[in-house]
Design a protein around this motif. Structure first.
Motif, PDB file in Angstrom:
ATOM      1  N   THR A 118       0.844  -1.197   0.000  1.00  0.00           N
ATOM      2  CA  THR A 118       0.000   0.000   0.000  1.00  0.00           C
ATOM      3  C   THR A 118       0.874   1.240   0.000  1.00  0.00           C
ATOM      4  OG1 THR A 118      -1.602  -1.265   1.319  1.00  0.00           O
ATOM      5  CG2 THR A 118      -1.960   1.106   1.143  1.00  0.00           C
ATOM      6  N   ASP A 119       0.464   2.231  -0.750  1.00  0.00           N
ATOM      7  CA  ASP A 119       1.246   3.456  -0.905  1.00  0.00           C
ATOM      8  C   ASP A 119       1.032   4.374   0.299  1.00  0.00           C
ATOM      9  OD1 ASP A 119       2.808   5.477  -1.849  1.00  0.00           O
ATOM     10  OD2 ASP A 119       1.440   6.091  -3.439  1.00  0.00           O
ATOM     11  N   THR A 120       1.773   4.096   1.384  1.00  0.00           N
ATOM     12  CA  THR A 120       1.665   4.873   2.619  1.00  0.00           C
ATOM     13  C   THR A 120       3.057   5.183   3.150  1.00  0.00           C
ATOM     14  OG1 THR A 120       1.703   2.980   4.138  1.00  0.00           O
ATOM     15  CG2 THR A 120      -0.432   3.581   3.174  1.00  0.00           C
ATOM     16  N   GLU A 171      12.129  -0.231   0.736  1.00  0.00           N
ATOM     17  CA  GLU A 171      11.960   0.686  -0.394  1.00  0.00           C
ATOM     18  C   GLU A 171      12.044  -0.056  -1.721  1.00  0.00           C
ATOM     19  OE1 GLU A 171      14.865   3.701   0.182  1.00  0.00           O
ATOM     20  OE2 GLU A 171      13.707   4.761   1.713  1.00  0.00           O
ATOM     21  N   ALA A 172      12.920  -1.058  -1.792  1.00  0.00           N
ATOM     22  CA  ALA A 172      13.038  -1.847  -3.021  1.00  0.00           C
ATOM     23  C   ALA A 172      11.751  -2.610  -3.300  1.00  0.00           C
ATOM     24  CB  ALA A 172      14.211  -2.814  -2.911  1.00  0.00           C
ATOM     25  N   GLU A 173      11.085  -3.064  -2.233  1.00  0.00           N
ATOM     26  CA  GLU A 173       9.842  -3.815  -2.402  1.00  0.00           C
ATOM     27  C   GLU A 173       8.766  -2.950  -3.037  1.00  0.00           C
ATOM     28  OE1 GLU A 173       6.369  -5.990   0.267  1.00  0.00           O
ATOM     29  OE2 GLU A 173       8.396  -5.832   1.065  1.00  0.00           O
ATOM     30  N   ILE A 174       8.560  -1.754  -2.500  1.00  0.00           N
ATOM     31  CA  ILE A 174       7.484  -0.922  -3.045  1.00  0.00           C
ATOM     32  C   ILE A 174       7.829  -0.426  -4.446  1.00  0.00           C
ATOM     33  CG2 ILE A 174       8.247   1.292  -2.055  1.00  0.00           C
ATOM     34  CD1 ILE A 174       5.207   1.826  -1.555  1.00  0.00           C
ATOM     35  N   GLU A 212       3.121   0.377  -9.927  1.00  0.00           N
ATOM     36  CA  GLU A 212       1.730   0.789 -10.065  1.00  0.00           C
ATOM     37  C   GLU A 212       0.752  -0.206  -9.449  1.00  0.00           C
ATOM     38  OE1 GLU A 212       0.932   1.590 -14.115  1.00  0.00           O
ATOM     39  OE2 GLU A 212       2.275   3.322 -14.240  1.00  0.00           O
ATOM     40  N   ALA A 213       1.228  -1.390  -9.076  1.00  0.00           N
ATOM     41  CA  ALA A 213       0.347  -2.383  -8.466  1.00  0.00           C
ATOM     42  C   ALA A 213       0.049  -2.057  -7.004  1.00  0.00           C
ATOM     43  CB  ALA A 213       0.966  -3.780  -8.563  1.00  0.00           C
ATOM     44  N   ALA A 214       0.797  -1.131  -6.411  1.00  0.00           N
ATOM     45  CA  ALA A 214       0.542  -0.744  -5.029  1.00  0.00           C
ATOM     46  C   ALA A 214      -0.840  -0.108  -4.915  1.00  0.00           C
ATOM     47  CB  ALA A 214       1.620   0.233  -4.552  1.00  0.00           C
TER      48      ALA A 214
END
Length: 244
Positions: free
Chosen positions: A184-186, A200-203, A208-210
């Motif tokens: 989730t983009d938080t 950070e690498a994970e997100i 765009e799938a977040a």
């Protein structure tokens, strides 16, 4: 449970999923009790939401602070119909490098604090004869992710607490559900206690799938409304139910 006219207590309410849940709940006619450590952000959110919001600065790893907040919530609104256990933090590290003290602190926030919150509201919900609890877990518990053992084990323990509570509290009219968000983009990834680079690498890898916190908030309110055991925003390719 009908969201309108209900009182919903939300932890980790100062940003991200918690903030989005509070906004969505008030838009649907609910009253919200906002718990988080960042008083300035809580006050700003409460000001935005108006008289249907109560901001209570709280460290949810402190049982005494929790009890004080519960009493203030009851004094203000007279009832607590739902609890959203959303506060949490990440920790990313290979098994051999996990800092034990950091792991203890993670368990306090991700696992023990939600249990203490449940214990704090259950007596009031029993007295009412109804209530809803949503524990926000993680879609990361659906798989085996190298480097994520500390975080996923804390959330896997929460999953079990949630499932057992659901069985134990059913006769009291209290429904316990678990939500499994995907990435989730938080601010979550910027607040990871250890393993910042990995987080950070994970997100960035998800891109765009977040999901937006607003999308997660709708799922949380959906569980309060329906009382289903669980829901997720995890794509099928990762073991969830979401079509991508």
């Amino acid at each position: 449970m009908n969201i309108e006219n209900s009182t919903i207590l939300i932890t980790g309410a100062s940003s991200g999923i918690g903030e989005a849940t509070a906004i969505a709940a008030v838009e649907k006619g609910a009253r919200v009790v906002l718990l988080a450590r960042r008083e300035d952000k809580l006050r700003d959110l409460a000001a935005l939401l108006g008289s249907n919001a109560l901001a209570l600065p709280c460290d949810v790893t402190d049982a005494a602070q929790i009890e004080t907040c519960i009493q203030k919530a009851l004094e203000k609104f007279g009832q607590i119909d739902a609890l959203v256990n959303n506060a949490g933090r990440g920790l990313y590290s290979p098994i051999e490098n996990i800092d034990i003290e950091a792991y203890r602190e993670l368990l306090e926030l991700n696992t023990i604090a939600p249990l203490v919150m449940m214990q704090a509201v259950i007596p009031h919900m029993r007295q009412q004869g109804s209530g809803a609890i949503v524990n926000v877990s993680s879609g990361a518990t659906f798989g085996i992710l190298p480097g994520a053992s500390a975080y996923t084990s804390s959330k896997t323990a929460l999953n079990t607490l949630s499932d057992v509570a659901r069985v134990e509290l059913a006769e009291a009219g209290i429904v316990v559900s678990t939500l499994y968000p995907f990435v989730t983009d938080t601010e979550f990834y910027g607040a990871v206690e250890k393993g910042q680079d990995a987080a950070e690498a994970e997100i960035k890898g998800i891109g765009e799938a977040a999901h937006s916190p607003e999308r997660v908030a709708e799922k949380i309110l959906g569980l309060i409304r329906t009382g289903e055991r669980q829901d997720d925003l995890v794509p099928k390719e990762y073991g969830g139910s979401l079509d991508t």
